[in-house]
Design a protein around this motif. Structure first.
Motif, PDB file in Angstrom:
ATOM      1  N   CYS A  12      50.664  47.047  27.445  1.00 23.82           N
ATOM      2  CA  CYS A  12      49.904  46.608  28.625  1.00 23.82           C
ATOM      3  C   CYS A  12      50.084  47.594  29.765  1.00 23.82           C
ATOM      4  O   CYS A  12      49.137  47.958  30.449  1.00 23.82           O
ATOM      5  CB  CYS A  12      50.401  45.255  29.131  1.00 23.82           C
ATOM      6  N   ASP A 187      50.495  39.375  33.837  1.00 24.21           N
ATOM      7  CA  ASP A 187      49.068  39.205  34.113  1.00 24.21           C
ATOM      8  C   ASP A 187      48.511  40.367  34.934  1.00 24.21           C
ATOM      9  O   ASP A 187      47.324  40.634  34.902  1.00 24.21           O
ATOM     10  CB  ASP A 187      48.810  37.903  34.898  1.00 24.21           C
ATOM     11  N   TYR A 196      46.356  48.945  43.727  1.00 26.72           N
ATOM     12  CA  TYR A 196      45.975  48.297  44.995  1.00 26.72           C
ATOM     13  C   TYR A 196      46.491  49.051  46.213  1.00 26.72           C
ATOM     14  O   TYR A 196      46.001  48.863  47.316  1.00 26.72           O
ATOM     15  CB  TYR A 196      46.479  46.849  45.047  1.00 26.72           C
ATOM     16  N   ARG A 202      39.218  45.487  44.594  1.00 29.60           N
ATOM     17  CA  ARG A 202      38.756  45.623  43.210  1.00 29.60           C
ATOM     18  C   ARG A 202      37.603  44.657  42.999  1.00 29.60           C
ATOM     19  O   ARG A 202      37.753  43.447  43.245  1.00 29.60           O
ATOM     20  CB  ARG A 202      39.898  45.305  42.245  1.00 29.60           C
ATOM     21  N   SER A 235      39.119  46.864  32.393  1.00 29.56           N
ATOM     22  CA  SER A 235      39.952  46.866  31.193  1.00 29.56           C
ATOM     23  C   SER A 235      39.519  45.751  30.241  1.00 29.56           C
ATOM     24  O   SER A 235      39.360  44.607  30.660  1.00 29.56           O
ATOM     25  CB  SER A 235      41.407  46.658  31.601  1.00 29.56           C
ATOM     26  N   HIS A 238      41.551  42.650  30.421  1.00 33.60           N
ATOM     27  CA  HIS A 238      41.301  41.780  31.560  1.00 33.60           C
ATOM     28  C   HIS A 238      39.961  41.061  31.410  1.00 33.60           C
ATOM     29  O   HIS A 238      39.811  39.933  31.884  1.00 33.60           O
ATOM     30  CB  HIS A 238      41.361  42.576  32.864  1.00 33.60           C
ATOM     31  N   TYR A 241      40.790  38.049  29.564  1.00 30.59           N
ATOM     32  CA  TYR A 241      41.509  37.136  30.464  1.00 30.59           C
ATOM     33  C   TYR A 241      40.520  36.325  31.301  1.00 30.59           C
ATOM     34  O   TYR A 241      40.607  35.097  31.382  1.00 30.59           O
ATOM     35  CB  TYR A 241      42.406  37.993  31.357  1.00 30.59           C
ATOM     36  N   SER A 250      34.722  38.789  39.561  1.00 30.00           N
ATOM     37  CA  SER A 250      36.001  38.630  40.239  1.00 30.00           C
ATOM     38  C   SER A 250      36.140  39.703  41.307  1.00 30.00           C
ATOM     39  O   SER A 250      35.618  40.806  41.158  1.00 30.00           O
ATOM     40  CB  SER A 250      37.116  38.728  39.191  1.00 30.00           C
ATOM     41  N   SER A 252      39.225  41.119  44.114  1.00 27.57           N
ATOM     42  CA  SER A 252      40.558  40.911  44.665  1.00 27.57           C
ATOM     43  C   SER A 252      40.858  41.967  45.710  1.00 27.57           C
ATOM     44  O   SER A 252      40.445  43.117  45.582  1.00 27.57           O
ATOM     45  CB  SER A 252      41.604  40.913  43.554  1.00 27.57           C
ATOM     46  N   HIS A 268      37.118  34.269  42.370  1.00 27.47           N
ATOM     47  CA  HIS A 268      36.424  34.084  41.093  1.00 27.47           C
ATOM     48  C   HIS A 268      35.013  33.582  41.332  1.00 27.47           C
ATOM     49  O   HIS A 268      34.769  32.825  42.264  1.00 27.47           O
ATOM     50  CB  HIS A 268      37.135  33.020  40.246  1.00 27.47           C
TER      51      HIS A 268
HETATM   52  C1  BLA Z   1      43.947  42.744  36.311  1.00 23.59           C
HETATM   53  N1  BLA Z   1      44.918  40.459  36.525  1.00 23.59           N
HETATM   54  C2  BLA Z   1      44.202  41.528  36.991  1.00 23.59           C
HETATM   55  C3  BLA Z   1      43.712  41.248  38.289  1.00 23.59           C
HETATM   56  C4  BLA Z   1      44.131  39.981  38.617  1.00 23.59           C
HETATM   57  C5  BLA Z   1      44.848  39.483  37.505  1.00 23.59           C
HETATM   58  C6  BLA Z   1      43.869  39.290  39.938  1.00 23.59           C
HETATM   59  C7  BLA Z   1      42.928  42.191  39.168  1.00 23.59           C
HETATM   60  C8  BLA Z   1      41.495  42.253  38.799  1.00 23.59           C
HETATM   61  C9  BLA Z   1      40.697  41.094  39.328  1.00 23.59           C
HETATM   62  O1  BLA Z   1      40.513  40.993  40.534  1.00 23.59           O
HETATM   63  O2  BLA Z   1      40.252  40.280  38.506  1.00 23.59           O
HETATM   64  C10 BLA Z   1      45.507  38.242  37.362  1.00 23.59           C
HETATM   65  N2  BLA Z   1      43.869  36.706  38.271  1.00 23.59           N
HETATM   66  C11 BLA Z   1      45.106  37.024  37.889  1.00 23.59           C
HETATM   67  C12 BLA Z   1      45.964  35.917  38.114  1.00 23.59           C
HETATM   68  C13 BLA Z   1      45.213  34.938  38.642  1.00 23.59           C
HETATM   69  C14 BLA Z   1      43.894  35.448  38.753  1.00 23.59           C
HETATM   70  C15 BLA Z   1      47.401  35.831  37.830  1.00 23.59           C
HETATM   71  O3  BLA Z   1      42.940  34.838  39.211  1.00 23.59           O
HETATM   72  C16 BLA Z   1      45.691  33.600  39.001  1.00 23.59           C
HETATM   73  C17 BLA Z   1      44.964  32.718  39.602  1.00 23.59           C
HETATM   74  N3  BLA Z   1      46.555  40.822  31.807  1.00 23.59           N
HETATM   75  C18 BLA Z   1      47.255  39.955  31.018  1.00 23.59           C
HETATM   76  C19 BLA Z   1      47.929  40.720  30.004  1.00 23.59           C
HETATM   77  C20 BLA Z   1      47.608  42.033  30.226  1.00 23.59           C
HETATM   78  C21 BLA Z   1      46.740  42.093  31.367  1.00 23.59           C
HETATM   79  C22 BLA Z   1      48.824  40.114  28.959  1.00 23.59           C
HETATM   80  O4  BLA Z   1      47.291  38.759  31.166  1.00 23.59           O
HETATM   81  C23 BLA Z   1      48.037  43.211  29.484  1.00 23.59           C
HETATM   82  C24 BLA Z   1      48.309  43.164  28.171  1.00 23.59           C
HETATM   83  C25 BLA Z   1      46.199  43.261  31.915  1.00 23.59           C
HETATM   84  N4  BLA Z   1      45.225  42.594  34.144  1.00 23.59           N
HETATM   85  C26 BLA Z   1      45.434  43.425  33.116  1.00 23.59           C
HETATM   86  C27 BLA Z   1      44.755  44.650  33.399  1.00 23.59           C
HETATM   87  C28 BLA Z   1      44.115  44.505  34.617  1.00 23.59           C
HETATM   88  C29 BLA Z   1      44.428  43.198  35.071  1.00 23.59           C
HETATM   89  C30 BLA Z   1      44.777  45.880  32.502  1.00 23.59           C
HETATM   90  C31 BLA Z   1      43.275  45.528  35.354  1.00 23.59           C
HETATM   91  C32 BLA Z   1      41.831  45.253  35.167  1.00 23.59           C
HETATM   92  C33 BLA Z   1      41.030  46.346  35.782  1.00 23.59           C
HETATM   93  O5  BLA Z   1      41.165  46.604  36.988  1.00 23.59           O
HETATM   94  O6  BLA Z   1      40.256  46.975  35.042  1.00 23.59           O
END
Ligand code: BLA
Length: 507
Positions: A12, A187, A196, A202, A235, A238, A241, A250, A252, A268
């Motif tokens: 990750c 996450d 950030y 983002r 990604s 994501h 996710y 989304s 942020s 969201h």
């Molecule tokens: C990105 N994960 C993100 C982002 C958030 C979160 C806010 C930033 C991008 C965005 O604004 O969507 C997490 N979002 C959350 C959380 C909440 C929410 C905690 O709304 C709670 C309310 N993510 C995983 C796992 C991996 C992972 C296991 O759960 C890796 C194996 C990766 N998260 C991941 C990656 C990004 C990300 C790679 C970057 C996405 C991008 O910018 O392309």
């Protein structure tokens, strides 16, 4: 040899999200060489925009391809690292990304002037009226939702271990609440958090749309670093996710305090999320202003905590001055205040065979056993100045305290020291952290093994973390440890005075 979980987490953290080689389709990208003399790469949706074939675009000089304004903009980069420009129909962001210059061009489908300015003034006014951090974050969430119209707006705060909690929320009535929920550090892997600090906003427009590849990459040249842009493709991890969360778009925005990431405003949307450049600018200003307010209010709250501690110490000193006060009496007077100050469920004062308790504490037998164990494990140098603490007693204590209550945290302060051993103790107990609630239904598959190694499914990471977090109390914060040591030192003076007198007689 790393465990499967460690391997999956390392994967990750190693995903190079800054160089995805593709963009989101809400704009087009042109990659020029640093001298602005040739088009190095362009997104696959760009040729149609220019009414040319990809080959024609790549052969064309930037001057031919771009209207004069764009070229001027690119030239402005000779002076600075990034620049923005609005034409009648386009918004252009240009930034240096060595050895390239990147142009991101978005159509202005929202040509109406956003009512941003007046809206913001009202929001600033409301923020200034809030005097505690909960209220500031709540108003921030409300105002961001009012400005943008997103289905859900959250303020997400990081802990020192980088897991996080939703501390404020404004949402559409139909959505289930996420307020108070915790999420694991994985996450948002480290490189995502670091991003950030380079680029505070983002935007993920619509995960249902396929990313658009860059064309024309030549061997020997590095991949295009899109960290500073807005179009960077999402990604795939994501994307999954967000899909699991039922979210299509989304956005942020970073809340940065003294150079490190304090939290995010996370938004969201159930359908595509559009945020015109002017509104993005307004959103950034709103979050920045709210951040200033939040950190000021936090500093004031810390000061108030110090003042409260000071009052409690004065109260204690007052008891000490009244010669007849004994530690037990002081404890009876003060324990409830100390519990509140140290956010503990219970407090015990152990002096030889005597035990005084306030709040929720383990039973008699457990306390006795605990005192014996502490005396063996822990040889304090100075009464009151040292301490033993844990936020995970299951791990740190060889026996369990009590089955009636889930004690998970302990702060133990020795009050008297006799030949390196303490006989009097002040103990603060905390219960297991409660706010861990599941979301998005049952977690899916666990770690999966692929040809390339172990991979983590986003939801499985949550289930694992939830398991791992069982048996934890909130961590003891530095400020709380200091406060407890100050109190204990004062109490030690009181408790130790008789002993001191005896020692003095011996000398
Ligand atoms: C990105 N994960 C993100 C982002 C958030 C979160 C806010 C930033 C991008 C965005 O604004 O969507 C997490 N979002 C959350 C959380 C909440 C929410 C905690 O709304 C709670 C309310 N993510 C995983 C796992 C991996 C992972 C296991 O759960 C890796 C194996 C990766 N998260 C991941 C990656 C990004 C990300 C790679 C970057 C996405 C991008 O910018 O392309």
């Amino acid at each position: 040899e790393p465990t499967p979980l460690e391997a999956a987490l390392a994967h990750c953290e190693s995903e190079p999200i800054h160089i995805p080689g593709s963009i989101q389709p809400f704009g087009i990208m042109l990659v020029l060489n640093a001298e602005l003399t040739r088009v190095e790469q362009l997104s696959a949706n760009a040729p149609a925009h220019f009414g040319l074939s990809p080959e024609q675009c790549l052969r064309a000089s930037p001057g031919q391809l771009l209207p004069e304004a764009l070229y001027e903009l690119a030239r402005a980069l000779l002076e600075q690292d990034s620049a923005q420009y609005q034409s009648a129909r386009h918004h252009i962001l240009a930034y240096r990304s060595d050895p390239f210059v990147v142009l991101e061009i978005e159509p202005r489908d929202d040509v109406r002037r956003p009512d941003g300015a007046t809206g913001l003034e009202l929001a600033f006014g409301r923020l200034l009226q809030q005097h505690d951090s909960t209220a500031v974050t709540r108003v921030l969430a409300q105002e961001v939702r009012r400005l943008t119209g997103f289905d859900r707006v959250m303020v997400y705060r990081f802990d020192p271990d980088w897991h996080g909690q939703v501390v404020a929320e404004a949402r559409m009535d139909e959505l289930p609440p996420l307020l108070g929920h915790h999420f694991p550090a994985s996450d948002l892997p480290a490189q995502v958090r670091a991003m950030y600090l380079k680029n505070p906003l983002r935007l993920i427009h619509d995960i249902r749309q396929q990313p658009v590849a860059l064309l024309g990459a030549r061997p020997g040249l590095p991949a295009v670093d899109m960290s500073r842009g807005i179009l960077r493709a999402v990604s795939p991890l994501h994307v999954q996710y967000l899909q699991n969360m039922g979210v299509a778009g989304s956005c942020s925005v970073a809340l940065v305090h003294q150079g490190s990431l304090w939290g995010l405003v996370a938004c969201h949307h159930g359908s595509a999320l559009t945020l015109a450049p002017a509104r993005r600018e307004a959103l950034l200003q709103l979050v920045q202003f709210a951040g200033q307010r939040l950190f000021l209010v936090n500093a004031q709250q810390q000061l108030a905590y110090q003042q409260r501690l000071y009052q409690l110490r004065e109260q204690l000193a007052h008891h000490v001055q009244r010669q007849h006060s004994r530690p037990g009496e002081v404890f009876r007077h003060c324990a409830d205040d100390w519990l509140a100050l140290l956010q503990s469920a219970g407090c015990a004062y152990l002096s030889g065979e005597r035990r005084l308790c306030a709040g929720t504490v383990p039973g008699e037998a457990s306390l006795r056993r605990l005192a014996g164990w502490l005396e063996q494990q822990f040889t304090p140098a100075l009464p009151g100045r040292s301490s033993w603490f844990s936020d995970q007693l299951e791990r740190d204590l060889p026996f369990s305290l009590d089955s009636r209550h889930a004690f998970a945290g302990l702060l133990a302060l020795p009050l008297t020291v006799d030949q390196g051993q303490s006989t009097d103790w002040l103990l603060f107990f905390r219960l297991e952290q409660e706010e861990i609630i599941n979301w998005a239904g049952a977690p899916e598959k666990d770690l999966t093994r692929t040809e390339q190694g172990y991979r983590l499914n986003p939801r499985a990471s949550f289930a694992r973390w939830q398991q791992q977090v069982r048996g934890h109390s909130p961590v003891w914060q530095a400020q709380q440890l200091h406060a407890a040591r100050d109190l204990a030192q004062d109490l030690a003076i009181l408790a130790g005075s008789a002993r001191m007198a005896r020692l003095n007689r011996q000398l």
